[in-house]
Design a protein around this motif. Structure first.
Motif, PDB file in Angstrom:
ATOM      1  N   LEU A 125      -7.731   4.757   3.440  1.00  0.00           N
ATOM      2  CA  LEU A 125      -8.361   4.524   1.831  1.00  0.00           C
ATOM      3  C   LEU A 125      -7.117   3.999   0.836  1.00  0.00           C
ATOM      4  CD1 LEU A 125     -10.174   8.072   1.720  1.00  0.00           C
ATOM      5  CD2 LEU A 125     -11.311   5.871   1.797  1.00  0.00           C
ATOM      6  N   PRO A 126      -6.708   2.768   1.315  1.00  0.00           N
ATOM      7  CA  PRO A 126      -5.528   2.303   0.413  1.00  0.00           C
ATOM      8  C   PRO A 126      -5.790   1.801  -0.791  1.00  0.00           C
ATOM      9  CG  PRO A 126      -6.359   0.592   1.908  1.00  0.00           C
ATOM     10  CD  PRO A 126      -7.029   1.876   2.417  1.00  0.00           C
ATOM     11  N   ASN A 127      -7.171   1.422  -1.384  1.00  0.00           N
ATOM     12  CA  ASN A 127      -7.308   1.395  -2.721  1.00  0.00           C
ATOM     13  C   ASN A 127      -8.131   2.099  -3.423  1.00  0.00           C
ATOM     14  OD1 ASN A 127      -6.352  -1.417  -2.548  1.00  0.00           O
ATOM     15  ND2 ASN A 127      -8.159  -2.011  -1.039  1.00  0.00           N
ATOM     16  N   ALA A 128      -8.259   3.316  -2.754  1.00  0.00           N
ATOM     17  CA  ALA A 128      -9.163   4.459  -3.538  1.00  0.00           C
ATOM     18  C   ALA A 128      -8.697   4.857  -4.928  1.00  0.00           C
ATOM     19  CB  ALA A 128      -9.194   5.818  -2.542  1.00  0.00           C
ATOM     20  N   LEU A 129      -7.449   4.955  -5.035  1.00  0.00           N
ATOM     21  CA  LEU A 129      -6.839   5.328  -6.299  1.00  0.00           C
ATOM     22  C   LEU A 129      -6.566   4.486  -7.480  1.00  0.00           C
ATOM     23  CD1 LEU A 129      -4.369   8.064  -5.056  1.00  0.00           C
ATOM     24  CD2 LEU A 129      -6.630   8.428  -5.940  1.00  0.00           C
ATOM     25  N   GLY A 130      -6.923   3.100  -6.962  1.00  0.00           N
ATOM     26  CA  GLY A 130      -6.775   1.834  -7.687  1.00  0.00           C
ATOM     27  C   GLY A 130      -7.873   1.451  -8.481  1.00  0.00           C
TER      28      GLY A 130
ATOM     29  N   GLY B 130       5.669  17.130   6.973  1.00  0.00           N
ATOM     30  CA  GLY B 130       4.679  16.659   7.954  1.00  0.00           C
ATOM     31  C   GLY B 130       3.018  16.670   7.317  1.00  0.00           C
ATOM     32  N   ILE B 131       2.799  17.902   6.707  1.00  0.00           N
ATOM     33  CA  ILE B 131       1.523  17.822   6.203  1.00  0.00           C
ATOM     34  C   ILE B 131       1.205  16.938   4.963  1.00  0.00           C
ATOM     35  CG2 ILE B 131      -0.192  19.199   4.836  1.00  0.00           C
ATOM     36  CD1 ILE B 131       0.301  20.341   7.818  1.00  0.00           C
ATOM     37  N   ALA B 132       2.212  16.642   4.262  1.00  0.00           N
ATOM     38  CA  ALA B 132       1.989  15.544   3.286  1.00  0.00           C
ATOM     39  C   ALA B 132       2.038  14.302   3.558  1.00  0.00           C
ATOM     40  CB  ALA B 132       3.336  15.670   2.304  1.00  0.00           C
ATOM     41  N   LEU B 133       2.769  13.936   4.614  1.00  0.00           N
ATOM     42  CA  LEU B 133       2.749  12.620   5.257  1.00  0.00           C
ATOM     43  C   LEU B 133       1.473  12.478   6.091  1.00  0.00           C
ATOM     44  CD1 LEU B 133       6.413  12.042   6.840  1.00  0.00           C
ATOM     45  CD2 LEU B 133       5.386  10.940   4.997  1.00  0.00           C
ATOM     46  N   LEU B 134       0.901  13.321   6.660  1.00  0.00           N
ATOM     47  CA  LEU B 134      -0.515  13.338   7.387  1.00  0.00           C
ATOM     48  C   LEU B 134      -1.559  12.649   6.172  1.00  0.00           C
ATOM     49  CD1 LEU B 134      -0.861  16.218   9.522  1.00  0.00           C
ATOM     50  CD2 LEU B 134      -0.661  13.963  10.212  1.00  0.00           C
ATOM     51  N   ALA B 135      -1.603  13.266   4.978  1.00  0.00           N
ATOM     52  CA  ALA B 135      -2.404  13.009   3.827  1.00  0.00           C
ATOM     53  C   ALA B 135      -2.105  11.561   3.299  1.00  0.00           C
ATOM     54  CB  ALA B 135      -2.337  14.025   2.840  1.00  0.00           C
ATOM     55  N   TYR B 136      -0.838  11.363   3.026  1.00  0.00           N
ATOM     56  CA  TYR B 136      -0.197  10.052   2.672  1.00  0.00           C
ATOM     57  C   TYR B 136      -0.728   8.814   3.606  1.00  0.00           C
ATOM     58  CZ  TYR B 136       3.274   6.469   1.467  1.00  0.00           C
ATOM     59  OH  TYR B 136       3.832   5.327   1.000  1.00  0.00           O
ATOM     60  N   PHE B 137      -0.108   9.125   4.749  1.00  0.00           N
ATOM     61  CA  PHE B 137      -0.991   8.096   5.783  1.00  0.00           C
ATOM     62  C   PHE B 137      -2.393   7.795   5.937  1.00  0.00           C
ATOM     63  CE2 PHE B 137       3.680   8.636   7.528  1.00  0.00           C
ATOM     64  CZ  PHE B 137       4.016   7.318   7.013  1.00  0.00           C
ATOM     65  N   ALA B 138      -2.761   9.040   5.914  1.00  0.00           N
ATOM     66  CA  ALA B 138      -4.478   8.974   5.914  1.00  0.00           C
ATOM     67  C   ALA B 138      -4.946   7.769   4.609  1.00  0.00           C
ATOM     68  CB  ALA B 138      -4.934  10.184   5.696  1.00  0.00           C
ATOM     69  N   LEU B 139      -4.406   7.932   3.490  1.00  0.00           N
ATOM     70  CA  LEU B 139      -4.569   7.337   2.319  1.00  0.00           C
ATOM     71  C   LEU B 139      -4.040   5.738   2.455  1.00  0.00           C
ATOM     72  CD1 LEU B 139      -6.287   7.762  -0.751  1.00  0.00           C
ATOM     73  CD2 LEU B 139      -3.918   8.059  -1.285  1.00  0.00           C
ATOM     74  N   VAL B 140      -3.078   5.631   3.129  1.00  0.00           N
ATOM     75  CA  VAL B 140      -2.475   4.272   3.225  1.00  0.00           C
ATOM     76  C   VAL B 140      -3.292   3.542   4.210  1.00  0.00           C
ATOM     77  CG1 VAL B 140      -0.323   2.984   3.997  1.00  0.00           C
ATOM     78  CG2 VAL B 140      -0.007   4.825   2.389  1.00  0.00           C
ATOM     79  N   PHE B 141      -3.652   3.975   5.312  1.00  0.00           N
ATOM     80  CA  PHE B 141      -4.080   3.453   6.346  1.00  0.00           C
ATOM     81  C   PHE B 141      -5.849   3.409   6.212  1.00  0.00           C
ATOM     82  CE2 PHE B 141      -0.228   4.335   8.417  1.00  0.00           C
ATOM     83  CZ  PHE B 141       0.387   3.025   8.512  1.00  0.00           C
TER      84      PHE B 141
ATOM     85  N   TYR C  50       0.825  -1.108  -0.063  1.00  0.00           N
ATOM     86  CA  TYR C  50       0.025   0.152  -0.047  1.00  0.00           C
ATOM     87  C   TYR C  50       0.903   1.309  -0.039  1.00  0.00           C
ATOM     88  CZ  TYR C  50      -4.065  -2.731   0.882  1.00  0.00           C
ATOM     89  OH  TYR C  50      -5.466  -3.591   0.493  1.00  0.00           O
ATOM     90  N   ALA C  51       1.966   1.332   0.837  1.00  0.00           N
ATOM     91  CA  ALA C  51       2.592   2.543   0.664  1.00  0.00           C
ATOM     92  C   ALA C  51       3.549   2.640  -0.734  1.00  0.00           C
ATOM     93  CB  ALA C  51       4.059   2.152   1.805  1.00  0.00           C
ATOM     94  N   HIS C  52       3.680   1.512  -1.286  1.00  0.00           N
ATOM     95  CA  HIS C  52       4.462   1.893  -2.700  1.00  0.00           C
ATOM     96  C   HIS C  52       3.191   1.974  -3.641  1.00  0.00           C
ATOM     97  CE1 HIS C  52       7.848   0.661  -5.414  1.00  0.00           C
ATOM     98  NE2 HIS C  52       6.872   0.176  -6.173  1.00  0.00           N
ATOM     99  N   ALA C  53       2.290   1.668  -3.637  1.00  0.00           N
ATOM    100  CA  ALA C  53       1.135   1.863  -4.567  1.00  0.00           C
ATOM    101  C   ALA C  53       0.868   3.389  -4.360  1.00  0.00           C
ATOM    102  CB  ALA C  53      -0.008   1.082  -4.616  1.00  0.00           C
ATOM    103  N   ASN C  54       0.372   3.743  -3.372  1.00  0.00           N
ATOM    104  CA  ASN C  54       0.005   5.059  -3.048  1.00  0.00           C
ATOM    105  C   ASN C  54       1.042   6.281  -2.718  1.00  0.00           C
ATOM    106  OD1 ASN C  54      -3.142   4.918  -2.331  1.00  0.00           O
ATOM    107  ND2 ASN C  54      -2.307   3.447  -1.057  1.00  0.00           N
ATOM    108  N   GLY C  55       2.401   5.638  -2.704  1.00  0.00           N
ATOM    109  CA  GLY C  55       3.545   6.472  -2.658  1.00  0.00           C
ATOM    110  C   GLY C  55       3.849   7.188  -4.106  1.00  0.00           C
ATOM    111  N   ALA C  56       3.478   5.928  -5.233  1.00  0.00           N
ATOM    112  CA  ALA C  56       3.677   6.516  -6.832  1.00  0.00           C
ATOM    113  C   ALA C  56       2.457   7.606  -6.846  1.00  0.00           C
ATOM    114  CB  ALA C  56       3.052   5.184  -7.462  1.00  0.00           C
ATOM    115  N   SER C  57       1.381   7.488  -6.193  1.00  0.00           N
ATOM    116  CA  SER C  57       0.302   8.605  -6.573  1.00  0.00           C
ATOM    117  C   SER C  57       1.101   9.738  -5.902  1.00  0.00           C
ATOM    118  CB  SER C  57      -0.922   8.251  -6.123  1.00  0.00           C
ATOM    119  OG  SER C  57      -1.590   6.975  -6.786  1.00  0.00           O
TER     120      SER C  57
END
Length: 430
Positions: A266-271, A253-264, A97-104
């Protein structure tokens, strides 16, 4: 960038003195991102995205190496090994999930970085090489992301690979041999997976190398800034550390808040849902689409529907690649002596009310079915996209009357007080 007022690195003890003589790595870091690197004092948060892009590149490399330890590039088991990573490998679900959403997120911050460069004309002299290397990085990112999209071997992976590699078949004479060479056969299979996996693993390290060149090129003329005015004196700059390390840290820090919110959460939201179905060459999905970050270029590809001298498919392929390659020529298409869009009223209008809406429409149409009204909208947006860069931008740069620029960066920050501009202390109030 070398300024006479830049702080010089001074080793403090015997160990750092020895290191500085034999392997001056601390000096390199100090001069690159430390107190020895003066930067304009007026950089906004739009200048955070370069650091964020570097951070997400590291995330992609680290998580990708871990995933590669458990992945098998074989059409018979690729989908199963992806599920194995998710279910059986310790923290495998997090790595994937970190890799897939990290690409986005990598593409999000890079797109913002590009649009900041377009608005503030960061491609103008003396920073042309920085921009050109940035475009090379973007092309490498797209190639890497496409190959990574194929590896889970879901329905969208298989059919996306078939459609995208099939585009090369539109090239006269050499198209079909190139397509077969890319796939290792006439359809995506084991040979395709092995090739894409090898290149997907290799290219991020190539990207990292070009990023180093990108940063190196940046340090020669120094950073641009929102005014577009070059540094004139020491008062125009502050050390990168601690001022911008703190600012970049806050943005991270702001970017990581959004990133981890997606990873934990909504991990499949962008797939795409179809990519959670194992690849089936006998079952074509109703709607084949690439990942969201390819949508504007996919919309440009599909905007050509009529054969005119050349087949429509070939026109689409040419336009898709040309839409990125024309960025290489921006330093010479835009002749305006003023860099910042803040001081270019006509440019600003066409940017915010022309280019940005066109790109939004292309994003939407690229992810929509190939039917009306999306085809017509993508055709209009594609036409404007090319007209903006090839016609409107050169004309604007010739006829526009820019607004008055501040004398210096200091004046833009502190006002037009001459003593402030010169870096002198103001007289005490009576």
């Amino acid at each position: 960038m070398s300024f006479p007022w830049a702080r010089q690195y001074e080793p403090k003890n015997a160990v750092t003195k020895f290191l500085d003589e034999k392997l001056p790595l601390p000096r390199l870091v100090y001069n690159a991102v430390g107190a020895g690197y003066p930067v304009p004092r007026n950089l906004s948060y739009f200048w955070n995205f370069g650091v964020l892009a570097g951070f997400f590149l590291v995330v992609q490399i680290v998580t990708g190496v871990v995933l590669a330890m458990h992945y098998a590039a074989n059409a018979q088991v690729a989908f199963a090994t992806t599920e194995h990573i998710m279910r059986d490998v310790n923290w495998g679900w997090l790595m994937r999930y970190a890799h897939a959403n990290g690409a986005s997120f990598f593409f999000i911050v890079v797109y913002l970085h590009i649009f900041r460069g377009l608005f503030y004309s960061s491609y103008k002299a003396p920073r042309e090489m920085i921009w050109l290397l940035g475009v090379v990085i973007f092309l490498l990112m797209m190639a890497t992301a496409f190959m990574g999209y194929v590896l889970p071997w879901g329905q969208m992976s298989f059919w996306g690979a078939k459609v995208i590699t099939g585009l090369f078949g539109a090239i006269p004479l050499v198209g079909e041999p190139i397509q077969v060479w890319l796939l290792g056969g006439f359809a995506p299979d084991n040979a395709s997976l092995n090739r894409f996996f090898s290149l997907h693993f290799l290219l991020p390290f190539v990207i990292a190398g070009v990023v180093i060149l990108h940063i190196w090129a940046l340090h020669i003329p120094g950073s641009s800034n929102p005014t577009g005015v070059e540094v004139k004196s020491e008062s125009d700059t502050v050390p990168f550390h601690p001022y911008y390390t703190a600012k970049d840290g806050f943005g991270l820090g702001i970017a990581l808040l959004a990133y981890f919110a997606l990873v934990f959460f909504l991990p499949n939201a962008l797939g795409h849902p179809d990519n959670y179905i194992e690849a089936n060459p006998l079952s074509t999905p109703a709607h084949i689409v690439p990942e969201w970050y390819f949508w504007p270029f996919y919309a440009i590809l599909r905007a050509f529907t009529v054969d005119f001298i050349l087949p429509a498919k070939l026109w689409g392929v040419i336009a898709m690649f040309a839409s990125i390659l024309l960025w290489f020529f921006l330093p010479w298409l835009d002749k305006s002596p003023v860099r910042s869009g803040h001081y270019r009223p006509l440019f600003r209008k066409f940017f915010w009310f022309g280019l940005i809406p066109a790109m939004i429409i292309l994003f939407i149409c690229g992810g929509a079915p190939a039917e009306e009204p999306y085809v017509m909208l993508s055709q209009i947006a594609t036409a404007y996209y090319f007209i903006h860069f090839l016609v409107i931008l050169p004309i604007i740069s010739s006829v526009e009357k820019p607004e008055e620029l501040p004398y210096s960066i200091t004046e833009a920050v502190l006002g037009s007080d001459k003593k402030m501009v010169k870096g002198e202390n103001a007289e005490p109030a009576v």
